[in-house]
Write a protein that holds these residues in place. Structure first.
Motif, mmCIF file in Angstrom:
data_model
loop_
_atom_site.group_PDB
_atom_site.id
_atom_site.type_symbol
_atom_site.label_atom_id
_atom_site.label_comp_id
_atom_site.label_asym_id
_atom_site.label_seq_id
_atom_site.Cartn_x
_atom_site.Cartn_y
_atom_site.Cartn_z
ATOM 1 N N ARG A 1 -43.450 -5.861 -18.668
ATOM 2 C CA ARG A 1 -44.401 -4.883 -19.190
ATOM 3 C C ARG A 1 -45.832 -5.276 -18.812
ATOM 4 N N ALA A 2 -46.147 -6.557 -18.969
ATOM 5 C CA ALA A 2 -47.486 -7.035 -18.643
ATOM 6 C C ALA A 2 -47.782 -6.886 -17.152
ATOM 7 N N LYS B 1 -51.501 -1.837 -12.727
ATOM 8 C CA LYS B 1 -52.239 -0.580 -12.844
ATOM 9 C C LYS B 1 -53.719 -0.816 -13.097
ATOM 10 N N VAL B 2 -54.039 -1.686 -14.049
ATOM 11 C CA VAL B 2 -55.426 -1.890 -14.451
ATOM 12 C C VAL B 2 -56.229 -2.611 -13.370
ATOM 13 N N GLU C 1 -51.479 -4.438 -5.410
ATOM 14 C CA GLU C 1 -50.376 -3.925 -4.614
ATOM 15 C C GLU C 1 -49.062 -4.232 -5.329
ATOM 16 N N VAL C 2 -48.152 -3.282 -5.298
ATOM 17 C CA VAL C 2 -46.897 -3.416 -6.022
ATOM 18 C C VAL C 2 -46.115 -4.649 -5.577
ATOM 19 N N GLN C 3 -46.050 -4.887 -4.276
ATOM 20 C CA GLN C 3 -45.271 -6.021 -3.780
ATOM 21 C C GLN C 3 -45.863 -7.345 -4.262
ATOM 22 N N LYS C 4 -47.184 -7.418 -4.310
ATOM 23 C CA LYS C 4 -47.820 -8.641 -4.797
ATOM 24 C C LYS C 4 -47.575 -8.815 -6.292
ATOM 25 N N SER C 5 -47.545 -7.708 -7.031
ATOM 26 C CA SER C 5 -47.272 -7.788 -8.464
ATOM 27 C C SER C 5 -45.842 -8.248 -8.719
ATOM 28 N N GLU C 6 -44.917 -7.787 -7.895
ATOM 29 C CA GLU C 6 -43.531 -8.232 -8.025
ATOM 30 C C GLU C 6 -43.422 -9.730 -7.762
#
Length: 542
Positions: free
Chosen positions: A474-475, A481-482, A486-491
């Motif tokens: 969740r975090a 978003k905030v 990049e999505v891949q880096k967040s994963e």
């Protein structure tokens, strides 16, 4: 980065622990143009890996009276300037049947000589004010110990340094020095995210790298006799004690139990370790057993309290210059002027000491810096409150709620800057620690947070009973978003964060903690498939 390379700083500080950021604050408050560089992020070393004890100095009263006096004086100062970082619990030094009761008198006399208010109390009264204490105790002394959050304390120093013009470069590692005719005129840095290097110039460089300070000094061509000491600690699943509990005996392994926010911490062990190992410390089964065995003697309830995590830090112990063997190791403050000591101009080392005495260490280092730079300005850090600890919180800052109460404990007067107007802002990211979406927005926008480890340090997200099994995903979503990541880096960041959480759970992976780990594996591998992601190249990692 280009702006930094064309700037001549008065001072470059190496190390983003509490001593480094405290020195940056002091330098900036005295008008020096200062840059702090850190190879990873703030509080990555010993500062983020201690038991969070605000020493009264009592522990050192018998064995090191000077350190005891320094600790007590700094204890009183921090209670004034950093109140939002402190839980004023008070403490007990208890004597158990296995201990020598006569030591209690010697202990109290030493405390009084150091100016510490140590009061002998009846054992029955001690049981009343601290129900978790071993009921078999035969002696008790009340002292002004407390608990302190090193993450809040460090970030408050960073915020104030920035307000006064200080600059910071994290994830930038010193790989060399600019040495011209025996004078250090700056540092050579490597960006640990991109691999790029650059040079930055300064009139003076301060080595505040803690246990890594010996390696930094060696790079500059001088020697600091560092003898790092590893200390292991355990975190229990909830806060069993209201007061800090200490054994009233000569300092030994596992004789301090600290109430730490929603949990409690037992520590520490102490073993000298090679400098080469300090970046990858591991808690051993023997250390875990020692911590559990000794902890249960102070507070028997720990025998039935779940252990959620183990971790280890490293103390920056220093030996005297004439003792390369390390037999004269000191816990005191060590300030080295390498010009007078080694003939190397423009270079200072501040090391040793404890988190408790960071402000005094910073003052001494900045005093010397000002003397060398020809600046006559007095230190004001002992009287100027840190951001978050100003005396009054704005009346219209936030509506009253349990979440705002918790956030106020974390951020003090800065709580008014946390968004809380919308339903989304009020939504929970971490239920264990009451971290809202609004608080995530605040630490992203105000504290430059862009990864989960730093979100944990700034908000305690993932530090509660579930150890992030229900909040990390969740975090990561909210942070992505905030912070517009990049999505891949967040994963990849989520994968690294869960691995880091498991690293601390592994040494105590039995019973409920093992079940928790298995559930975490099912969530993040079985459902989210993090183990199936293609690892990012180093230069692309968050």
């Amino acid at each position: 980065m280009n702006n930094n390379t064309h700037t001549l700083y008065d001072v470059i500080i190496i190390g983003g622990g509490i001593t480094g950021v405290g020195t940056a604050r002091d330098c900036a408050m005295r008008g020096l143009k200062v840059l702090l560089v850190e190879k990873q992020d703030f509080t990555n070393g010993a500062t983020g890996r201690n038991h969070g004890l605000l020493h009264s100095g009592s522990r050192y009263a018998v064995t090191d009276p000077e350190s005891a006096k320094e600790c007590f004086q700094e204890n009183m100062i921090l209670r004034r300037i950093a109140r939002h970082c402190i839980d004023p619990t008070n403490g007990l030094f208890i004597t158990l049947p296995a201990d020598d009761l006569s030591y209690q008198k010697k202990f109290v006399e030493a405390c009084h000589k150091a100016g510490i208010n140590a009061e002998i109390i009846d054992p029955e009264y001690a049981r009343q004010i601290e129900p978790a204490v071993n009921p078999d105790l035969i002696g008790a002394v009340k002292v002004p110990d407390a608990s302190i959050d090193p993450f809040r304390l460090s970030i408050a120093n960073v915020i104030d340094a920035k307000r006064n013009g200080g600059e910071f470069l994290t994830y930038h590692e010193v790989i060399g020095f600019i040495n011209e005719n025996g004078r250090i005129k700056g540092v050579i840095l490597r960006n640990n995210k991109t691999g790029k290097t650059c040079e930055i110039h300064s009139r003076l460089t301060i080595n505040a790298a803690g246990s890594w300070g010996g390696l930094i000094a060696r790079m500059a061509g001088v020697t600091v006799n560092m003898f790092p000491a590893k200390g292991s600690l355990l975190i229990f699943g909830h806060r069993v004690n209201n007061m800090v509990i200490n054994r009233c005996r000569k300092p030994a392994n596992a004789d301090i139990l600290v109430p730490d926010d929603t949990v409690c911490v037992i520590g520490t062990t102490s073993d000298q370790v090679p400098v080469e190992t300090i970046d990858d410390l591991k808690v051993t089964p023997e250390e875990v057993n020692t911590l559990i065995t000794e902890g249960e003697q102070m507070a028997p309830v720990l025998a039935s309290t779940r252990i959620i995590r183990a971790y280890a830090g490293v103390r920056p112990l220093v030996a005297k210059d004439n003792d390369p063997s390390g037999r004269s190791i000191s816990r005191g403050i060590v300030l080295l002027d390498h010009e007078t000591r080694d003939g190397l101009k423009g270079f200072i080392t501040i090391t040793g000491g404890k988190m408790m005495t960071y402000r005094r260490m910073a003052e001494q280092a900045t005093d010397l810096a000002c003397t060398k730079l020809g600046i006559d300005r007095r230190c004001k850090t002992a009287t100027t409150p840190l951001p978050g600890s100003e005396s009054v919180i704005a009346k219209n800052s936030k509506p009253h709620s349990y979440t705002s109460f918790v956030q106020e404990g974390r951020h003090g007067t800065l709580t008014q800057e946390i968004p809380h107007q919308t339903i989304e802002d009020k939504a929970m990211v971490c239920e264990c620690e009451e971290v809202s979406v609004g608080e995530v927005k605040y630490v992203v926008n105000k504290l430059n947070t862009d990864n989960l480890v730093n979100l944990r340090r700034h908000t305690r997200m993932g530090m509660g009973t579930c150890q992030s099994e229900l909040c990390a995903c969740r975090a990561a979503n909210v942070l992505c978003k905030v912070a517009k990541l990049e999505v891949q880096k967040s994963e990849q960041d989520l994968t690294d964060f869960i691995s880091e959480r498991w690293k601390g759970m592994f040494p105590v992976a039995w019973g409920e903690t093992l079940k928790e780990g298995q559930l975490m594996s099912q969530i993040y591998e079985g459902l989210c498939g993090l183990n199936q992601l293609t690892p990012l190249k180093k230069e692309d990692q968050p």
